[in-house]
Design a protein around this motif. Structure first.
Motif, short mmCIF file in Angstrom:
data_model
loop_
_atom_site.label_atom_id
_atom_site.label_comp_id
_atom_site.label_asym_id
_atom_site.label_seq_id
_atom_site.Cartn_x
_atom_site.Cartn_y
_atom_site.Cartn_z
N LEU A 465 -25.41 -25.32 31.15
CA LEU A 465 -24.57 -25.49 29.97
C LEU A 465 -25.30 -26.40 28.99
CD1 LEU A 465 -21.87 -25.09 28.47
CD2 LEU A 465 -20.98 -27.07 29.72
N GLN A 466 -25.59 -25.89 27.80
CA GLN A 466 -26.31 -26.65 26.79
C GLN A 466 -25.42 -26.88 25.58
OE1 GLN A 466 -30.01 -24.95 25.49
NE2 GLN A 466 -30.46 -26.61 24.04
N VAL A 505 -27.38 -34.11 34.81
CA VAL A 505 -27.13 -34.25 33.38
C VAL A 505 -28.46 -34.59 32.70
CG1 VAL A 505 -25.82 -35.46 31.60
CG2 VAL A 505 -24.78 -35.03 33.84
N TYR A 506 -28.82 -33.82 31.67
CA TYR A 506 -30.07 -34.03 30.95
C TYR A 506 -29.73 -34.61 29.58
CZ TYR A 506 -32.18 -31.13 34.56
OH TYR A 506 -32.61 -30.62 35.76
N VAL A 507 -30.25 -35.80 29.30
CA VAL A 507 -30.00 -36.49 28.04
C VAL A 507 -31.33 -36.62 27.29
CG1 VAL A 507 -28.02 -37.72 28.98
CG2 VAL A 507 -30.29 -38.74 29.14
N PRO A 508 -31.29 -36.68 25.95
CA PRO A 508 -32.54 -36.83 25.19
C PRO A 508 -33.25 -38.13 25.56
CG PRO A 508 -30.73 -36.17 23.76
CD PRO A 508 -30.12 -36.51 25.08
N ASP A 509 -34.54 -38.00 25.80
CA ASP A 509 -35.36 -39.15 26.18
C ASP A 509 -35.92 -39.79 24.91
OD1 ASP A 509 -36.83 -41.05 27.41
OD2 ASP A 509 -38.08 -39.67 28.59
N GLY A 514 -38.30 -34.72 21.92
CA GLY A 514 -37.81 -33.41 22.29
C GLY A 514 -37.66 -33.16 23.77
N ASP A 515 -38.02 -34.09 24.63
CA ASP A 515 -37.87 -33.91 26.07
C ASP A 515 -36.54 -34.50 26.52
OD1 ASP A 515 -40.29 -32.68 26.22
OD2 ASP A 515 -41.40 -34.51 26.74
N PHE A 516 -36.16 -34.11 27.74
CA PHE A 516 -34.91 -34.58 28.32
C PHE A 516 -35.20 -35.41 29.56
CE2 PHE A 516 -33.53 -30.96 25.84
CZ PHE A 516 -32.29 -31.35 25.35
#
Length: 543
Positions: A465-466, A505-509, A514-516
């Protein structure tokens, strides 16, 4: 020439005779008047040609000797005395009147001509069946823990169980309804009515059912709080109903249903509650007109069931569990020579032969039914995939193995999206809309822009889910292997999870462009008792 009548011999005697006849006529009139009053009390009316009071007309013109006397009607028979109910039944009736009946009426008002109205009726019927159970328990002695009594107990419990199952089926069949959260809340709450089979402390069980219903009432508030204030009252009514039920059980049935130690046998109470059959009357030659026919017999008791419980069912299970330590009395002791963990030769030579105490092969074949083979995939019916707008809700279902094809939806602010039973597919939703629900999907990727309320994920496997824009809430229920990609605008999101595993859960780094950064959601919790309460925290692993 005039004649003096007084000088005629015998004239005085004639005068006396006339006066005597007049007196006799008056006495006859009085007697017939009294008989006429009696006949008017027992006959439909006076006969033709008679006076209204039943007095025969006479040739005499002289007035009656006395006025008509009013006769009082016979006293009515006394009304039968009402059955005196125990205090527990009076309190349960008050609970139904103050909490159940208003909630059922509000549900019908909110969901008229929908599964919600029928489910509310089922809830009211379940409480009525439980009242009948408690009424029987107040008159009967608690049945002993044996197989026969367990079947009797299930006979009492079956009407409640049937209503609970009907409410669950309405929830399962209404997954496309806009009231799916309402249906799920009632279905979870209905399990609280099974407290009569829980011991020795049924109150915590009711509280657990209330907590399960709270998960869905929160969804109701998220979806309908801004639509109509009645939905907020509905959630308060449902949770208040369960709170009142827990308080009632705590006061009157702390360790389970209260039985009457001086009462009758359960079978006798049930027989008295069931109306007896009326024998057929013999035909009469010419029936005379009589009083109106009696009213029809009352409806059958709620305890009356169509068919007897099957042997070896849940009743037998309860009976075995109630035996306590005697439950293992029928087991045979295994000799050391037959234990595979102490005899390596038995493990290498295959299964040990049956001893003299082992049941025969024919008996084992009768006791164990063969497992049904799985249905071949070629015979399974595959429903057609569809994307359809029903009112303000998009329905996307039954897509499988779409490959590189992306299913695209263009939505509006008041739209909702329901994705159901899709596999190996990618769905992209353009625009800001109200809410989305993803149900029973496997290896599905969903990309959404922004939401007004919440995203719900239920019974999914390997879901991606994005979030591109802004989403306030995500709810996960019975989901494994979910990957949630959040945008920079969604870092203040609230994520609710229940019975989930392997959720990342992937959050902006901030360190990279642009990486998570991957953040796994905790699955292992530790609970401690502090000052009589439970304190739960996440288990942290170091190293």
């Amino acid at each position: 020439m005039s004649t003096d009548l007084n000088n005629i011999p015998g004239y005085n005697l004639v005068t006396l005779m006339r006066r005597l006849e007049a007196a006799t006529s008056r006495l006859e009139d009085l007697t017939m008047f009294q008989m006429g009053v009696h006949s008017t009390l027992t006959s439909p009316g006076p006969a033709a040609g008679s006076s209204p009071l039943g007095v025969s007309p006479t040739a005499s013109n002289e007035p009656a000797l006395m006025a008509p006397v009013a006769v009082a009607a016979p006293p009515a028979p006394p009304a039968p005395a009402a059955e005196e109910l125990p205090a527990s039944l009076v309190a349960f009736d008050r609970l139904i009147d103050e909490t159940v009946a208003p909630f059922v009426a509000l549900s019908k008002d909110i969901g008229a001509d929908s599964p919600l109205a029928e489910q509310a009726d089922r809830l009211g019927a379940a409480f009525a069946a439980e009242r009948a159970f408690l009424l029987t328990a107040s008159k009967a002695v608690k049945p002993p823990a044996d197989a026969a009594s367990s079947e009797t107990y299930m006979t009492l419990f079956r009407p409640i169980l049937q209503e609970v199952e009907a409410m669950t089926k309405l929830k399962d069949d209404g997954f496309k309804s806009k009231f799916i959260s309402h249906l799920s809340a009632i279905a979870e709450s209905a399990g609280a009515l099974s407290w009569i089979g829980v011991g020795p402390a049924p109150v915590p069980y009711i509280n657990d059912m209330r907590d399960s219903a709270t998960f869905y009432t929160n969804r109701v508030l998220k979806e309908f709080r801004s639509v109509d204030a009645k939905h907020g009252e509905w959630t308060k009514g449902l949770l208040g109903l369960l709170t009142a039920l827990a308080g009632y059980v705590k006061e009157y049935h702390t360790t389970g249903p209260t039985w009457n130690p001086k009462g009758q046998d359960v079978a006798a109470v049930l027989a008295a509650a069931t109306p007896a059959a009326t024998p057929a009357a013999t035909p009469a030659a010419t029936p005379a007109p009589g009083p109106p026919p009696p009213p029809p017999p009352p409806p059958a008791s709620v305890f009356q069931v169509a068919e007897a419980p099957a042997a070896g069912g849940i009743g037998a299970v309860f009976a075995e569990l109630n035996k306590g330590s005697a439950v293992t009395s029928g087991l045979r002791k295994v000799d050391k020579s037959q234990m595979t963990h102490k005899n390596p030769a038995l493990r290498s030579s295959g299964p040990a032969s049956a001893g003299p105490c082992a049941p025969a092969a024919s008996e084992m074949a009768r006791s164990k039914s063969p497992a049904l083979p799985a249905k071949p995939a070629s015979l399974k019916t595959k429903k057609p995939a569809k994307t359809e707008l029903e009112g303000t809700k998009w329905i996307v279902e039954n897509y499988e193995d779409t490959g590189a094809e992306v299913i695209t939806l263009d939505v509006e602010l008041n739209h909702g999206v329901f994705i159901h039973r899709c596999k190996n597919a990618t769905i992209k939703i353009n625009g800001k809309f109200n809410a989305i629900s993803v149900n029973e999907c496997t290896k599905v990727g969903v990309v959404i822009d922004s939401l007004v309320s919440a995203a719900d994920v239920i019974k999914c496997q390997s879901l991606g889910l994005q979030i591109v824009g802004k989403v306030p809430t995500i709810s996960l229920d019975q989901t494994d292997g979910a990957q949630l990609y959040l945008s920079a605008e969604t870092l203040d999101i609230e994520i609710y999870s229940s019975k989930c595993s392997a959720v990342n859960v992937y959050v902006p780094d901030e360190a990279t462009d642009g990486d998570f950064a991957e953040r796994p959601m905790p699955e292992q919790l530790v609970t401690k008792i502090t000052k009589g309460g439970l304190v739960t925290s996440v288990v942290e692993h170091a190293g």
